[in-house]
Design a protein around this motif. Structure first.
Motif, mmCIF file in Angstrom:
data_model
loop_
_atom_site.group_PDB
_atom_site.id
_atom_site.type_symbol
_atom_site.label_atom_id
_atom_site.label_comp_id
_atom_site.label_asym_id
_atom_site.label_seq_id
_atom_site.Cartn_x
_atom_site.Cartn_y
_atom_site.Cartn_z
ATOM 1 N N MET A 68 26.573 -10.053 22.360
ATOM 2 C CA MET A 68 27.116 -9.311 23.485
ATOM 3 C C MET A 68 27.989 -10.227 24.323
ATOM 4 N N VAL A 69 28.860 -9.603 25.097
ATOM 5 C CA VAL A 69 29.784 -10.318 25.963
ATOM 6 C C VAL A 69 29.642 -9.770 27.385
ATOM 7 N N GLU A 70 29.564 -10.681 28.334
ATOM 8 C CA GLU A 70 29.533 -10.319 29.755
ATOM 9 C C GLU A 70 30.903 -10.615 30.348
ATOM 10 N N HIS A 71 31.456 -9.630 31.053
ATOM 11 C CA HIS A 71 32.782 -9.709 31.667
ATOM 12 C C HIS A 71 32.562 -9.525 33.166
ATOM 13 N N ILE A 72 32.902 -10.550 33.949
ATOM 14 C CA ILE A 72 32.701 -10.498 35.395
ATOM 15 C C ILE A 72 34.054 -10.621 36.080
ATOM 16 N N VAL A 73 34.294 -9.728 37.039
ATOM 17 C CA VAL A 73 35.549 -9.760 37.792
ATOM 18 C C VAL A 73 35.216 -9.616 39.272
ATOM 19 N N ILE A 74 35.854 -10.441 40.099
ATOM 20 C CA ILE A 74 35.764 -10.257 41.542
ATOM 21 C C ILE A 74 37.169 -10.033 42.081
ATOM 22 N N PHE A 75 37.266 -9.147 43.065
ATOM 23 C CA PHE A 75 38.552 -8.672 43.561
ATOM 24 C C PHE A 75 38.720 -8.975 45.041
ATOM 25 N N LYS A 76 39.951 -9.312 45.417
ATOM 26 C CA LYS A 76 40.321 -9.506 46.821
ATOM 27 C C LYS A 76 41.454 -8.527 47.128
ATOM 28 N N PHE A 77 41.375 -7.911 48.306
ATOM 29 C CA PHE A 77 42.366 -6.914 48.713
ATOM 30 C C PHE A 77 43.042 -7.332 50.016
ATOM 31 N N ASN A 78 44.172 -6.702 50.311
ATOM 32 C CA ASN A 78 44.837 -6.984 51.583
ATOM 33 C C ASN A 78 44.104 -6.284 52.723
ATOM 34 N N ASP A 79 44.497 -6.565 53.939
ATOM 35 C CA ASP A 79 43.801 -6.053 55.120
ATOM 36 C C ASP A 79 43.892 -4.540 55.284
ATOM 37 N N SER A 80 44.864 -3.913 54.653
ATOM 38 C CA SER A 80 45.024 -2.464 54.823
ATOM 39 C C SER A 80 44.147 -1.650 53.868
ATOM 40 N N THR A 81 43.494 -2.299 52.923
ATOM 41 C CA THR A 81 42.626 -1.582 51.975
ATOM 42 C C THR A 81 41.363 -1.138 52.697
#
Length: 97
Positions: free
Chosen positions: A1-14
């Protein structure tokens, strides 16, 4: 199995509502793309996040399933939505388990 991890950053208007819609779009991919064993996403509550606001984990059957996920039409639609609501940065980590 494969684990895929993503973390996201957004601008102030999100908005939180937009982030919650992104979570719904991302988690619905389990029903759209074969090879996904599990998918989880949520809004970060930690102050240690260095500004990253949303987390995603996707468990795939194997590397081939991960490779098919990236270019899949439904995944690309979710990516387009993330950009539309103000995605500014992300970090991705993939590993076998």
């Amino acid at each position: 199995m494969v684990e895929h991890i993503v973390i996201f950053k957004f601008n102030d208007s999100t908005t939180v509502e937009q982030q919650n819609e992104a979570i719904q779009k991302l988690t619905s991919l389990k029903n759209e793309i074969s090879g996904i064993v599990d998918i989880q996403a949520g809004v970060n509550f930690s102050e240690r996040s260095q500004g990253f606001e949303l987390g995603l984990t996707v468990r795939f059957e194997d590397k081939q399933a991960l490779e098919q996920y990236g270019p899949h039409e439904k995944h690309q639609e979710a990516v387009a939505f993330l950009k539309e609501i103000g995605l500014t940065d992300l970090i991705v980590v993939d590993f076998e388990i």
